[in-house]
Enzyme design. Structure first.
Site, PDB file in Angstrom:
ATOM      1  CD  GLU A  88      -2.663   0.946   2.579  1.00 44.69           C
ATOM      2  OE1 GLU A  88      -2.184   0.470   3.408  1.00 44.69           O
ATOM      3  OE2 GLU A  88      -3.537   1.731   2.638  1.00 44.69           O
ATOM      4  CB  SER A 140      -2.182   1.564   6.633  1.00 41.58           C
ATOM      5  OG  SER A 140      -2.122   0.503   6.391  1.00 41.58           O
ATOM      6  CD  GLU A 163      -7.465  -3.807  16.777  1.00 46.97           C
ATOM      7  OE1 GLU A 163      -6.918  -2.948  15.755  1.00 46.97           O
ATOM      8  OE2 GLU A 163      -6.692  -4.591  17.189  1.00 46.97           O
ATOM      9  CD  GLU A 183     -15.236  -0.888  12.497  1.00 46.98           C
ATOM     10  OE1 GLU A 183     -16.313  -1.346  13.346  1.00 46.98           O
ATOM     11  OE2 GLU A 183     -14.319  -0.144  12.664  1.00 46.98           O
TER      12      GLU A 183
END
Lengths: 164, 660
Positions: free
Chosen positions: B282, B319, B361, B366
């Site tokens: 990336e 990122s 997290e 998601e």
């Protein structure tokens, strides 16, 4: 309704701008905001934090530190009962208890559910000759006792229900 | 300044660059007790435990007294000893002393100082009141009844992290440390980094334990339970078993986990190798196109929440790579059920992390598939030690074990992820290998403890500008510089905790002042011992890419996206309410981004307009604290329809249309 509420919030914006949105003016800002709202609402404090660029916790810390600030809405009638030495000796405690009973209040609950009354105790009003003293919205009532206090409350309640 | 000395308890001590008398006493070999002194945060002088007598001055707090030549100091007079004992007794009298069931028992400074000073009874009446425990956060448990008001958490949150989620409130006997408006710590701007947990001397702030859930999964015969271990854990866990900070105990940890009943023990470093490759690609792609630079690393969940709350304009720069923990989790949940012929629900992924924010997290929406999380439970280094002790395992006696393959194989590049600068170095090794085949380099300029490290690197004919920051207040400084155009970089690595994950909120509480450095050193040494040093050399990973991970699949399970996030849950407030029919419903956002972009002026113009046009009776006007569209502010909704980058003219046109 629109007119009244909108204006209040505009006032908050003006106050914040007048103090240059500087964190060191926080106490002064809170003072003026409390004058406008009669207390410090949570959402307004969060807004002040946003505007000054500080964490809301810092505003909350200052607002809870000073006894001048109140985080709960105050009633239409602010009752101050003097519990200074002279008044205390003349049984001001009984008056406080009676008012609490009449209005359904206690040590931590200071404002009645109908938002009509707020009860505060103060250290000394400097009117010891009239002990025990209570002040309702800046009007001084001397030589009180539980019965007289009850009468005062009933009179206000009656007037309010007439006006309603 | 030369030859200035102080006499401390009859011993002459040279003044060096100690910041205060306390540090000088420690240099003289006297460990003064303290609750509120931490070398990395400001001096507060609240606990009064470090009081010493300076001849001619009387009793002073050593932490806030500068050492001056000629001072004669006594640290252990009768008066001081009695005073210290009394302070402890007073603290205990207002402390919830349920020590035997407290998570901090054994690591508690109140406990150890009371013992050290020989406090055997409390002469005062117990006056503590039990306050409700705050369970609102996924990461941190707050038990206000145990707080001793040292303010360490307040200062670390404000000074090191520039968040300020915790602060003092109320006054005198009622003083307490808490969140804004007494909300749960999970409902305010807390980024879950756990630095407050790390500095809390008592049990008022602890990681939110998931030990019982992990045991339940292990005991459930239907479930296949796999563990993944983060790099920073292997150089710190040993401290719970009498080893020095930095001692590598991975073999022992694996053996212990197997004994406890984990079915497979894998390495988060495998996920980290994946991260390096995905992020490296990336980065090189963005660099070639000159798009969305600098690229910010996305391994640290506390940094991610911080960016979502405070720097919404930088979110496109983050990122898109998931963190190693999440890459590993989604990979396991995708591949293992197929390989073993079990359902996704019967595979339980437990990660062992140095970090409290990883708990948050793992619970992000998601990272769930049909409500089933990629990582089921996250336990900290601290919790793993508790589980090992609970199992009665003699840690030293264990015969070392080794990781299960294939997801237990990793390169040295991924092991150094646990130290600040490690991710950058790993990505650079990969970039160097990609740009110049066969070039094997180390990038030592990013090692070390500095909060902000910057450097320019030339590989072949490409020059890369990099910055490595740890500590969110350092990140804030750097971000503000980038925002103002004062600085610019190609790659920025951010870790929320000073020094990186080795200093995470789930790591052992330590009084050693060099522990963090030693743990980092342990990781770099481990890197040297491993066979490969560039992530792309990982043979199992090469196989995975060849067989399973095409570009589409990689994107699906290894990448993610970010959203603007409210800092604090405050209900919307009503600016004006229509009495009659509500034809016009306006909602304006007063979050920070919108505020800075002129929401206040817009509000004023709108109220003015409403009044002039006699719309007061028909308009309901509401304000929200963040409509989570921060990069598009100011945001106004007219009858539910959102206007981004709203100006008064745009708003007027929309209102006119709505009122037709």
């Amino acid at each position: 309704m629109m007119r009244e509420l909108g204006t209040k919030f505009e006032l908050v914006c003006d106050i914040i701008d007048r103090y240059d949105r500087k964190p060191y003016n926080l106490v002064a800002i809170l003072q003026e905001v409390q004058e406008a709202y009669s207390y410090l609402p949570e959402d307004i404090m969060a807004y002040i934090a946003t505007a000054l660029g500080i964490p809301p916790g810092a505003v909350f810390g200052v607002a809870t530190f000073y006894s001048h600030f109140t985080l709960e809405p105050k009633g239409k009638y602010l009752i101050k009962v003097c519990d200074g030495t002279a008044c205390h000796v003349k049984k001001s405690t009984d008056i406080i208890k009676t008012i609490q009973q009449e209005l359904g209040l206690n040590e931590s609950k200071k404002t009645s559910d109908d938002l009509l009354f707020t009860l505060e105790t103060v250290a000394c009003l400097g009117a010891c000759g009239l002990a025990p003293v209570i002040v309702i919205n800046d009007e001084v009532h001397g030589s009180m006792n539980p019965e007289k206090a009850k009468e005062l409350l009933n009179k206000i309640k009656e007037e309010e229900s007439k006006n309603a | 300044m030369k030859n200035k000395t102080v006499i401390i308890d009859n011993v002459e001590v040279q003044i060096g660059n100690e910041r205060n008398l306390l540090e000088l006493c420690r240099k003289a070999g006297i460990e003064l007790p303290t609750f509120c002194y931490h070398s990395e945060i400001s001096i507060y002088g609240a606990c009064r435990m470090c009081m010493v007598e300076v001849e001619g001055r009387g009793i002073v707090p050593a932490c806030s007294t500068k050492a001056e030549g000629g001072m004669v100091v006594h640290t252990n007079t009768k008066q001081i000893r009695e005073m210290r004992k009394m302070i402890i007794e007073l603290m205990l009298a207002s402390h919830d002393q349920s020590c035997t069931t407290c998570a901090k028992s054994g690591d508690c400074r109140l406990q150890s100082i009371a013992k050290q000073l020989g406090v055997t009874k409390v002469r005062f009446k117990q006056v503590n009141e039990i306050k409700p425990v705050d369970y609102s956060s996924d990461a941190i448990l707050r038990d206000p009844s145990k707080c001793v008001l040292c303010g360490d958490c307040v200062r670390v949150c404000k000074e090191i992290q520039s968040v300020g989620a915790l602060d003092f409130a109320y006054r005198g006997a009622k003083a307490q440390v808490g969140t804004s408006f007494n909300k749960g710590i999970g409902e305010v701007e807390c980024v879950n980094c756990g630095q407050c947990v790390k500095v809390c001397p008592v049990g008022a702030l602890t990681p939110k334990y998931q030990i019982n859930s992990v045991w339940d999964a292990i005991h459930d015969e239907k479930k296949v339970v796999v563990a993944q271990i983060a790099p920073a854990v292997r150089v710190a866990l040993g401290e719970y078993f009498g080893k020095e900070p930095g001692a590598l105990t991975i073999g022992h940890i694996i053996a212990a986990l197997k004994r406890m009943g984990f079915d497979y023990v894998y390495d988060t470093c495998f996920g980290a190798d994946l991260t390096v490759i995905e992020e490296g690609k990336e980065f090189l792609a963005r660099k070639a196109k000159g798009e969305n630079l600098p690229l910010f690393t996305s391994c640290c969940p506390a940094w991610i929440k911080f960016a979502e709350q405070y720097y919404p304009d930088f979110l496109p720069h983050l990122s898109t790579c998931r963190s190693p923990q999440q890459m590993f989790g989604s990979l396991c949940k995708d591949l293992i059920p197929k390989q073993r012929g079990i359902s996704r629900e019967d595979l339980v992924v437990v990660s062992i992390m140095p970090c409290t924010a990883k708990k948050f997290e793992a619970n992000r929406d998601e990272f769930k598939v049909n409500g089933n999380p990629d990582v089921d439970f996250v336990i900290t280094t601290n919790e793993l030690a508790t589980m090992i002790k609970e199992s009665g395992i003699d840690f030293d006696m264990l015969e070392v074990g080794s990781f299960d393959m294939p997801y237990g194989f990793s390169t040295g590049a991924s092991v150094i992820f646990g130290a600040s600068g490690g991710v950058s170095e790993a990505v650079l090794r990969f970039a160097a290998e990609t740009l110049e085949k066969g070039s094997s380099q180390e990038f030592k300029q990013f090692r070390g403890e500095d909060g902000i490290k910057t450097s320019e690197i030339t590989i072949g004919d490409t020059t890369l500008k990099l910055a490595v920051v740890s500590g969110l207040s350092n990140a804030r400084k750097l971000l503000d510089k980038i925002r103002s155009g004062e600085a610019d970089y190609d790659l920025v690595e951010v870790m929320a905790c000073n020094g990186g994950c080795v200093n995470g909120g789930g790591q052992p509480v330590t009084t050693s002042r060099t522990a963090v450095r030693e743990r980092s050193k342990g990781l770099y040494n481990n890197d040297k011992m491993l066979q490969f040093h560039v992530s792309s050399e990982n043979p199992y990973l090469q196989q995975l890419y060849a067989e399973t991970l095409d570009e589409h699949k990689a994107h699906e399970i290894l990448h993610t996206e970010y959203e603007n996030r409210k800092r604090i849950s405050v209900k919307d407030f009503v600016l004006g309410e229509a009495d009659g029919n509500k034809e016009l419903f306006l909602e304006i956002c007063f979050g920070t981004s919108c505020f800075l972009r002129g929401a206040q002026a817009l509000f004023k113009e709108l109220t003015e307009y409403i009044r002039e046009n006699g719309l007061e009776e028909k308009t309901e006007f509401k304000a929200s604290f963040c409509s989570e569209s921060c990069s598009k502010g100011p945001v106004l909704k007219v009858n539910g329809k959102m206007i981004e980058h709203c100006t008064f003219d745009k708003a007027k046109a929309a209102i006119e249309k709505a009122m037709q």
